[in-house]
Enzyme design. Structure first.
Site, mmCIF file in Angstrom:
data_model
loop_
_atom_site.group_PDB
_atom_site.id
_atom_site.type_symbol
_atom_site.label_atom_id
_atom_site.label_comp_id
_atom_site.label_asym_id
_atom_site.label_seq_id
_atom_site.Cartn_x
_atom_site.Cartn_y
_atom_site.Cartn_z
ATOM 1 N N HIS A 189 -3.385 -5.664 1.328
ATOM 2 C CA HIS A 189 -3.101 -5.937 2.734
ATOM 3 C C HIS A 189 -3.430 -7.400 3.021
ATOM 4 O O HIS A 189 -4.327 -7.978 2.415
ATOM 5 C CB HIS A 189 -3.945 -5.041 3.637
ATOM 6 C CG HIS A 189 -3.555 -3.602 3.594
ATOM 7 N ND1 HIS A 189 -2.380 -3.138 4.145
ATOM 8 C CD2 HIS A 189 -4.184 -2.520 3.066
ATOM 9 C CE1 HIS A 189 -2.308 -1.823 3.965
ATOM 10 N NE2 HIS A 189 -3.384 -1.430 3.304
ATOM 11 N N CYS B 119 0.837 -1.206 0.000
ATOM 12 C CA CYS B 119 0.000 0.000 0.000
ATOM 13 C C CYS B 119 0.873 1.258 0.000
ATOM 14 O O CYS B 119 1.507 1.557 -1.001
ATOM 15 C CB CYS B 119 -0.981 -0.032 1.174
ATOM 16 S SG CYS B 119 -2.406 1.069 0.957
#
Length: 501
Positions: free
Chosen positions: A435, A333
């Site tokens: 994630h 991310c």
């Protein structure tokens, strides 16, 4: 339908409220009761995306797992994600409302009570027990007037309260007494029991103190829990203080995680921490970095600010040096964004920095925008099916000198066909928006075995570790710890007395 409720509040942050709430969720679920955790307002950078694409705090996720139910955004209707020291992104029922500074939010938050109570009441209609958690301390007298998460929530739910105190930091009886005596009499009467947490040593040494605090407050100490090595996801970044800073020389692989100032979703690393051949350490300075086998740049709530900090403290240069010396790098991310060529923020979504150069290890450019992507995703990389979730604002474009990390095949239960992430041409740098990427045991073991072979070691076979199975074992241990160290007759009576139609 009848419902029972119990609420855990703490004398301070990190007292153990989340853990004890999870323990009770598992105990009651094991009794066959339908249980839901609940925290009206959570402030955390560790978050999760539900099957419906709603964002919620991580603590209520592991409490839901302990309760043997799927995470539901109603369990955490308000989530605050700090972006600076003064501002937070306000998320209501899983969706971004807006960014607010602390003063504005304090004046505004009582307007959220209808959403909070709708979430609570609908959960109460569907469950036998609601296990509530407060935030920080209920004795913050400067904030209590508009409280919606501690005694304010206990009053709205008419829930009895167990006060949790951390003895490991010292001053436990002063913190218990001070917390209680700073409350209005009405709120003091709502506290039905005290649990002292994180005790080391012989419990008999506490008996005189327990009796004295019971006499001073009129509230019984119903349990003393020992310090424990049970391994449950941590939500507060304060827990990173306890993470290792040096390599475990008994382990084959050295994994270094950059401890970003605005680190988010550091739960992504948990699956690596339980691998038999992996030592995970968290890095705060360039001197600590060295040349790990795998270097991870995790998520960030303020990527631009963290990138500036990495340059100032020398870690950015250390990352480039480690890569040159042979470290593999994975960015997740915000970490993925940092690895690219350029970051653009023309409208100031994250920070006043309109543009800055990334570390240049991936041929990508990121542009921040107001649209927030929140999905549970299923992706494919080579022959591996990967499950994870996305939480990011902005888009990243790849250049010619990188290839996609994976292909997203499903988001929030719907078919999808798009590319995610980037891999450098030599395969030594990986970036992804997924994630939970290391929660995929077969791909993770494949990656770790690549690192082993690169060091001249034989790959490990038949050693995939299931994070879900591991977590379930920990929840059972936590429930057992609670049951063995709390007066369960008194606890059950408190719960029984909370019964409402």
């Amino acid at each position: 339908m009848t419902v029972q409720s119990i609420m855990f509040q703490g004398t301070a942050s990190d007292a153990g409220k989340s853990w004890l709430a999870a323990a009770v969720c598992r105990i009651l679920a094991n009794r066959g009761q339908k249980v839901a955790p609940f925290k009206s307002q959570n402030m955390a950078l560790n978050s999760f995306i539900t099957e419906k694409g709603d964002e919620m705090g991580r603590a209520q996720v592991f409490q839901a797992e302990a309760a043997k139910v799927k995470p539901d955004v109603r369990m955490n209707p308000i989530l605050l994600k700090p972006s600076t020291d003064k501002d937070s992104q306000v998320i209501v029922m899983g969706k971004v409302l807006k960014n607010m500074d602390a003063v504005s939010y304090y004046q505004f938050k009582r307007e959220l009570i209808p959403q909070i109570m709708m979430a609570y009441n609908t959960l109460a209609d569907e469950n036998d027990v609601i296990v509530l958690e407060g935030a920080g301390s209920p004795a913050e007298i400067n904030l209590n007037e508009n409280d919606i998460v501690n005694m304010g929530m206990a009053r709205m739910a008419d829930a009895p309260v167990i006060l949790v105190a951390d003895i490991d930091k010292g001053g436990v009886f002063a913190s218990i007494y001070g917390t209680i005596k700073l409350m209005p009499r009405e709120d003091q009467q709502r506290i039905k029991g005290i649990i002292i947490n994180k005790f080391r040593g012989d419990k008999s040494l506490l008996e005189s103190g327990n009796k004295m605090i019971e006499k001073l407050t009129g509230i019984p100490v119903i349990g003393v829990l020992p310090m424990s090595s049970i391994d449950i996801d941590e939500e507060d970044s304060v827990s990173l203080i306890r993470k290792p800073r040096q390599k475990d020389t008994q382990k084959d692989l050295d994994v270094a995680v950059i401890d970003l100032d605005k680190i988010s979703n550091f739960t992504d690393i948990h699956s690596l921490e339980i691998q038999p051949d992996v030592s995970v350490r968290y890095v705060l300075t360039a001197e600590e970095l060295g040349t790990p086998d795998l270097l991870i740049i995790p998520g960030s709530k303020n990527t631009n600010a963290d990138l500036v900090a990495l340059r100032k403290n020398g870690i950015a240069e250390g990352i480039l040096r480690a890569h040159k010396d042979g470290s593999m790098i994975v960015g997740i991310c915000g970490g993925y964004q940092i690895l690219g060529q350029m970051l653009y923020d023309p409208t100031g979504i994250e920070s006043p920095i309109k543009e800055q150069k990334g570390l240049g290890l991936l041929d990508t450019e990121t542009t921040f925008n107001e649209k927030k992507t929140t999905t549970q995703a299923v992706a494919k990389r080579n022959n591996y099916i990967l499950k994870g979730y996305e939480i990011h604002m902005g888009t990243t474009k790849r250049g010619l000198n990188s290839t996609p990390f994976s292909t997203i095949q499903e988001t929030n239960g719907q078919p999808e066909n798009r590319e995610d992430g980037a891999v450098s041409t030599d395969g030594t740098v990986i970036g992804t928006y997924l994630h939970g990427i290391f929660d995929n045991p077969y791909w993770t073991r494949h990656l770790l075995n690549q690192l082993r072979v690169a060091k001249g070691m034989a790959p490990l076979v038949d050693t995939t570790v299931s994070i879900s199975g591991y977590k379930d074992q920990q929840y059972e241990k936590l429930a057992q710890l609670f049951a063995q160290n709390v007066d369960m007759d008194k606890f059950n009576q408190i719960l029984q007395d909370s019964t409402k139609e």
